[in-house]
Design a protein around this motif. Structure first.
Motif, mmCIF file in Angstrom:
data_model
loop_
_atom_site.group_PDB
_atom_site.id
_atom_site.type_symbol
_atom_site.label_atom_id
_atom_site.label_comp_id
_atom_site.label_asym_id
_atom_site.label_seq_id
_atom_site.Cartn_x
_atom_site.Cartn_y
_atom_site.Cartn_z
ATOM 1 N N HIS A 1 0.809 -1.217 0.000
ATOM 2 C CA HIS A 1 0.000 0.000 0.000
ATOM 3 C C HIS A 1 0.840 1.264 0.000
ATOM 4 C CE1 HIS A 1 -3.973 -1.678 -0.023
ATOM 5 N NE2 HIS A 1 -3.547 -2.629 0.811
ATOM 6 N N TRP A 2 1.980 1.190 -0.704
ATOM 7 C CA TRP A 2 2.819 2.380 -0.809
ATOM 8 C C TRP A 2 2.870 2.850 -2.245
ATOM 9 C CZ3 TRP A 2 3.433 4.231 3.745
ATOM 10 C CH2 TRP A 2 3.438 3.370 4.837
ATOM 11 N N LYS A 3 2.813 4.173 -2.384
ATOM 12 C CA LYS A 3 2.892 4.760 -3.714
ATOM 13 C C LYS A 3 4.319 5.192 -3.989
ATOM 14 C CE LYS A 3 -0.368 7.935 -3.324
ATOM 15 N NZ LYS A 3 -1.322 8.968 -3.743
ATOM 16 N N HIS A 4 4.529 5.604 -5.244
ATOM 17 C CA HIS A 4 5.809 6.120 -5.680
ATOM 18 C C HIS A 4 6.295 7.281 -4.848
ATOM 19 C CE1 HIS A 4 7.670 4.806 -9.340
ATOM 20 N NE2 HIS A 4 6.577 4.103 -9.481
ATOM 21 N N GLY A 5 7.583 7.500 -4.912
ATOM 22 C CA GLY A 5 8.233 8.545 -4.157
ATOM 23 C C GLY A 5 7.711 9.941 -4.388
ATOM 24 N N GLY A 6 8.080 10.561 -5.460
ATOM 25 C CA GLY A 6 7.896 12.005 -5.551
ATOM 26 C C GLY A 6 9.143 12.645 -4.992
ATOM 27 N N ILE A 7 9.324 13.903 -5.321
ATOM 28 C CA ILE A 7 10.574 14.564 -4.960
ATOM 29 C C ILE A 7 10.447 15.163 -3.569
ATOM 30 C CG2 ILE A 7 12.288 16.256 -5.676
ATOM 31 C CD1 ILE A 7 11.863 14.217 -7.835
ATOM 32 N N ALA B 1 19.461 13.704 -2.813
ATOM 33 C CA ALA B 1 19.560 12.280 -2.489
ATOM 34 C C ALA B 1 19.488 12.108 -0.980
ATOM 35 C CB ALA B 1 20.878 11.699 -3.016
ATOM 36 N N GLY B 2 19.357 10.857 -0.561
ATOM 37 C CA GLY B 2 19.404 10.550 0.868
ATOM 38 C C GLY B 2 18.030 10.396 1.502
ATOM 39 N N VAL B 3 16.978 10.822 0.778
ATOM 40 C CA VAL B 3 15.620 10.666 1.285
ATOM 41 C C VAL B 3 14.811 9.898 0.242
ATOM 42 C CG1 VAL B 3 13.514 11.834 2.042
ATOM 43 C CG2 VAL B 3 15.748 12.845 2.554
ATOM 44 N N ILE B 4 14.125 8.842 0.676
ATOM 45 C CA ILE B 4 13.261 8.070 -0.209
ATOM 46 C C ILE B 4 11.832 8.513 0.078
ATOM 47 C CG2 ILE B 4 12.676 5.762 -1.033
ATOM 48 C CD1 ILE B 4 15.709 6.325 -0.922
ATOM 49 N N GLY B 5 11.239 9.225 -0.858
ATOM 50 C CA GLY B 5 9.870 9.692 -0.655
ATOM 51 C C GLY B 5 8.897 8.540 -0.704
ATOM 52 N N ARG B 6 7.932 8.538 0.178
ATOM 53 C CA ARG B 6 6.958 7.445 0.183
ATOM 54 C C ARG B 6 5.628 7.962 0.700
ATOM 55 N NH1 ARG B 6 8.682 4.488 -2.803
ATOM 56 N NH2 ARG B 6 10.153 3.114 -1.814
ATOM 57 N N TYR B 7 4.535 7.595 -0.003
ATOM 58 C CA TYR B 7 3.185 7.984 0.383
ATOM 59 C C TYR B 7 2.294 6.749 0.421
ATOM 60 C CZ TYR B 7 4.928 12.604 -0.870
ATOM 61 O OH TYR B 7 5.674 13.754 -0.939
ATOM 62 N N SER B 8 1.338 6.754 1.339
ATOM 63 C CA SER B 8 0.404 5.634 1.441
ATOM 64 C C SER B 8 -0.701 5.792 0.400
ATOM 65 C CB SER B 8 -0.196 5.596 2.847
ATOM 66 O OG SER B 8 -1.254 4.671 2.884
ATOM 67 N N PRO C 1 -3.870 7.996 8.473
ATOM 68 C CA PRO C 1 -3.347 9.352 8.195
ATOM 69 C C PRO C 1 -1.928 9.581 8.716
ATOM 70 C CG PRO C 1 -5.062 9.397 9.907
ATOM 71 C CD PRO C 1 -5.065 8.018 9.324
ATOM 72 N N GLU C 2 -1.535 8.864 9.755
ATOM 73 C CA GLU C 2 -0.203 9.126 10.330
ATOM 74 C C GLU C 2 0.923 8.674 9.404
ATOM 75 O OE1 GLU C 2 0.844 10.750 12.912
ATOM 76 O OE2 GLU C 2 -1.143 11.302 13.647
ATOM 77 N N VAL C 3 0.601 7.772 8.455
ATOM 78 C CA VAL C 3 1.632 7.358 7.503
ATOM 79 C C VAL C 3 1.276 7.784 6.077
ATOM 80 C CG1 VAL C 3 2.544 5.464 8.895
ATOM 81 C CG2 VAL C 3 0.655 5.026 7.316
ATOM 82 N N ALA C 4 0.416 8.809 5.959
ATOM 83 C CA ALA C 4 0.104 9.348 4.631
ATOM 84 C C ALA C 4 1.405 9.739 3.934
ATOM 85 C CB ALA C 4 -0.821 10.549 4.759
ATOM 86 N N GLN C 5 2.297 10.385 4.689
ATOM 87 C CA GLN C 5 3.684 10.599 4.242
ATOM 88 C C GLN C 5 4.557 9.703 5.118
ATOM 89 O OE1 GLN C 5 4.141 14.704 5.266
ATOM 90 N NE2 GLN C 5 2.741 15.425 3.686
ATOM 91 N N PHE C 6 5.439 8.950 4.504
ATOM 92 C CA PHE C 6 6.255 8.021 5.301
ATOM 93 C C PHE C 6 7.619 7.882 4.631
ATOM 94 C CE2 PHE C 6 7.050 3.781 7.364
ATOM 95 C CZ PHE C 6 6.905 4.213 8.669
ATOM 96 N N HIS C 7 8.352 9.007 4.611
ATOM 97 C CA HIS C 7 9.626 9.052 3.887
ATOM 98 C C HIS C 7 10.753 8.445 4.722
ATOM 99 C CE1 HIS C 7 7.138 11.753 1.701
ATOM 100 N NE2 HIS C 7 7.304 12.767 2.512
ATOM 101 N N THR C 8 11.677 7.831 4.017
ATOM 102 C CA THR C 8 12.814 7.209 4.695
ATOM 103 C C THR C 8 14.077 8.026 4.482
ATOM 104 O OG1 THR C 8 12.092 4.916 4.851
ATOM 105 C CG2 THR C 8 14.393 5.266 4.391
#
Lengths: 396, 360
Positions: free
Chosen positions: A53-59, A67-74, A81-88
């Motif tokens: 249930h994760w979507k593509h990154g985005g910038i 670099a250094g951050v992997i964008g991730r959205y639910s 809602p707490e993991v709507a944005q869940f960047h690594t």
């Protein structure tokens, strides 16, 4: 926070059993962190419907870095809602993954305050993985990390975080200082690690001996593997002791030698070092008796990668032997030439190994100024369709 | 972007590892003489000076909460002067100089649920990817399968009775951020259906030439559909690699009915004895069956058992199979050989048998 986090029967099943449980870790973090709570809910949902249930990154990223951050959205943000944005965030680890606890605790404090409280020690690139946070927390987390002495690693089309084996810190087989090299090259390439400027990723890994404990040959575009050029050091008394202790020196050591370069008469182990393949088997079996020789350095190999795009590749020999002494000028000049050529001529998402396949290893060598050597191939070509750029003409 | 007055640190790089080395390592750096494995999970390295360094290796789930990391730090403070390290396979290593502290440390680790092992002829921890925890292209979960499998294989982690080293890795799609392709046993998530194209979204979020160029088999062609510039996929050419999805989110491959797991065997990265080698396909497809993936666990345990029962000392999975031949491997493992086992991508012909050296 969603109530669903408290109802996770499938994940609960994975809290049982003898191996340490990642579900327990998520629940521990969830005790004080709503992001970790909703992560439990999302993963339970995946266990129910058997799809991620994760979507593509985005910038997303920190200022000045690409670099250094992997964008991730639910894809189920209303439900969780707490993991709507869940960047690594990828945090560049210390060479050899050595820590003092005070440094590790500082990283924990940053991530408790600004992220999910969940990590991977470590990710596949070697980085500390700080797993999941919101966009507005990236910059404060980065400030906290740099304050603690840490920086982000690579992601995307950059030089990725270099990594290495434990090396001379704790291994008698290290043929060069993998840790000092890795720290040096990482500092040297800070700009290339943080700011995408390449066709695709470029990974560097350093193993101190042919056992290749960081899988450099499989996992890195540029693989450094420690080797020696002279004779294996033999302590004959220690060999006899291994034999007395039950090691079948003739069978399990000499018999398994791929080069068939050793013989054991019950008293003396004879090695034809000119024929030795430097495979490490005999040294692995009898570490008290045998050691790599004294003339040590690294074999430099190029092109290893996983399947995407045109199939998996192992790195192949580029420089059979290079002395590895700081400041590593020969190696840095070589890598500089490779990156420049590949950045200019490589296609988007074409790894350097695929680039070499496309242009031909011979042409690649010409372009970076290396002489062809027989060590680079298993055997000379079998196919008679040979290209020539130069030919004779009648003199006029 | 407003100016921030405080000086902002960038490009400082990682901390210098030298500040994190325990004194016994600093004193004997590059001067280690030999090592021994006195018991599973414990290494002793002896320096030329005579100094001894004891390492206690514990398995971890890789996914760790800050709370647990602090507990691990507490143990390192209590037993190791605050020094510890991690391995390339997610193990935790405690670095000690006093051998009398080994037993109490192992007891504390056991009380916290951390098994000690992973040394010598054993299975080490399973290298794996994020799966459904964090990945957009995962065809399966990672942590769940690893947990279910290690619950069964933990006895091979805490002992050293296997013929040789056993390296298992899991990647949840062919992107292989776990680089599983050179493992004794590789567990690989696979998609099996072409991408489902969202023609309404695609022109807005994807660059057509990039999408077309992303396909390794040239299956993607630009088309005009209902007034939109979009693409179509020649489905018979699609091998489900997902590269198009990575460059274009409007082409998802995820398919709960058809996604699952494949099993590959016989790869290695070490040069010891035989050369580094790719893993080869053993089982093309097993279903996703959370939370414990019983079909996958049973298949891997069977492979470990068959290898352990038949291999000679030091023989890795691939070396054993090379010796006995693939036909016998498939018979011994009870695995059906199918059309999917025969390569049909680039250089496939190099994998065909071009002799009558047919081992029985």
């Amino acid at each position: 926070m969603s109530d669903d986090k408290d109802n996770t029967p499938k994940l609960d099943e994975l809290e049982t059993g003898p191996w340490p449980s990642f579900v327990r870790e998520m629940k521990r973090a969830a005790g004080s962190n709503p992001m970790a709570g909703d992560l439990l809910g999302v993963v339970e949902l995946s266990y129910d419907d058997r799809v991620g249930h994760w979507k593509h990154g985005g910038i997303v990223g920190v200022r000045g870095y690409g670099a250094g951050v992997i964008g991730r959205y639910s894809d189920v943000p209303e439900q969780f809602p707490e993991v709507a944005q869940f960047h690594t965030m990828r945090v560049n680890h210390p060479a050899g993954w050595f820590y003092k606890t005070d440094a590790l605790r500082k990283v924990c404090d940053v991530w408790e305050k600004h992220g999910s409280g969940l990590t991977n020690l470590h990710g596949a690139t070697g980085d500390i993985i700080l797993l999941g946070t919101k966009t507005d927390q990236l910059e404060p987390a980065f400030a906290g990390l740099t304050e603690a002495g840490f920086d982000l690693g690579g992601s995307g089309s950059v030089v990725r975080t270099p990594s290495c084996c434990v090396g001379p810190a704790r291994c008698e087989w290290a043929c060069f200082d993998t840790l000092a090299f890795t720290y040096d090259i990482t500092q040297h390439f800070q700009d290339e690690i943080h700011r995408p400027s390449l066709p695709y990723k470029f990974k560097i890994k350093a193993s101190g001996c042919p056992n290749d404990c960081v899988a450099a040959i499989a996992r890195a575009d540029l693989s450094l593997i420690g080797v020696w050029r002279d004779a294996i050091e033999v302590d004959q008394a220690a060999v006899r002791q291994y034999a007395a202790d039950g090691v079948d020196v003739g069978g399990e050591v000499c018999g398994r030698c791929p080069a068939k370069c050793m013989a054991w008469d019950g008293e003396t182990l004879a090695i034809d070092n000119g024929a030795c393949a430097k495979c490490m088997h005999c040294i692995n079996v009898m570490p008290k008796a045998l050691r790599p020789g004294r003339e040590r350095g690294a074999c430099i190999l190029i092109g290893g990668k996983a399947p995407i795009v045109s199939g998996a590749m192992l790195s192949s020999v580029l420089v059979p032997f290079m002395k590895m002494e700081p400041p590593y000028i020969e190696l840095k000049e070589l890598v500089g030439k490779i990156l420049e050529l590949w950045a200019d001529e490589g296609k988007n998402r074409e790894r350097v190994g695929e680039f070499i396949q496309r242009v031909g290893l011979g042409n690649f060598l010409d372009a970076i100024g290396l002489q062809p050597q027989p060590e680079m191939v298993k055997h000379p070509r079998e196919n008679p369709y040979v290209f020539y750029e130069e030919y004779f003409e009648e003199e006029k | 972007m407003p100016d921030t007055p405080a000086p902002r640190k960038t490009d400082i790089g990682p901390p210098d590892f030298r500040q994190f080395l325990p004194p016994v390592i600093t004193a004997n750096y590059g001067k280690w003489k030999y090592h021994e494995i006195p018991r599973p999970g414990v290494l002793v390295h002896v320096a030329e000076s005579g100094d001894r360094l004891y390492t206690v290796r514990a398995g971890s789930p890789r996914l760790l909460s800050v709370q647990t990391i602090r507990e691990i730090c507490d143990l390192a403070d209590r037993y190791c002067g605050g020094y510890l390290r991690f391995t390339s396979r997610h193990n935790i290593e405690f670095l000690l100089t006093d051998p009398s502290k080994i037993d109490p440390l192992i007891a504390d680790l056991a009380a916290k649920g951390f098994p000690v092992g992973g040394t010598g002829n054993a299975i080490s921890n399973i290298v794996h990817t994020q799966g459904w925890i964090h990945c957009h292209s995962a065809a399966t979960d990672a942590s769940g399968i690893v947990k279910a499998l290690m619950d069964e294989l933990v006895g091979h982690f805490t002992s050293m009775h296997l013929p040789g080293k056993l390296r298992v890795a899991l990647a949840c799609c062919v992107n292989m951020c776990g680089a599983v392709h050179c493992s004794d046993i590789a567990i690989l998530g696979v998609h099996r259906r072409p991408p489902k194209i969202n023609h309404e979204r695609l022109p807005k979020v994807c660059e057509l030439p990039t999408v077309v160029a992303s396909c390794p088999t040239a299956a993607i062609r630009p088309v005009r559909k209902e007034g939109r510039e979009t693409v179509e996929v020649a489905e018979e050419l699609c091998m489900f690699c997902g590269n198009c999805y990575t460059v274009c989110p409007a082409m998802p491959l995820n398919d709960p009915l058809n996604d699952g797991v494949s099993i590959w065997v016989g790869g290695k990265v070490s040069n010891a004895r035989s050369e580094p080698a790719f893993s080869k396909l053993a089982i093309p497809f097993l279903p996703n069956n959370p939370p414990r993936w019983p079909e996958v666990v049973a298949a891997v345990v069977n492979l470990v058992d068959v290898w352990a029962a038949n291999a000679r000392k030091h023989e890795r999975m691939g070396e054993w199979i090379e010796r006995i031949g693939w036909p016998r491997f498939f018979r011994l493992a009870g695995i059906e050989f199918t059309k999917q086992h025969i390569d049909d991508f680039r250089h496939a012909e190099t994998t065909f048998r071009r002799s009558v050296h047919l081992k029985g």
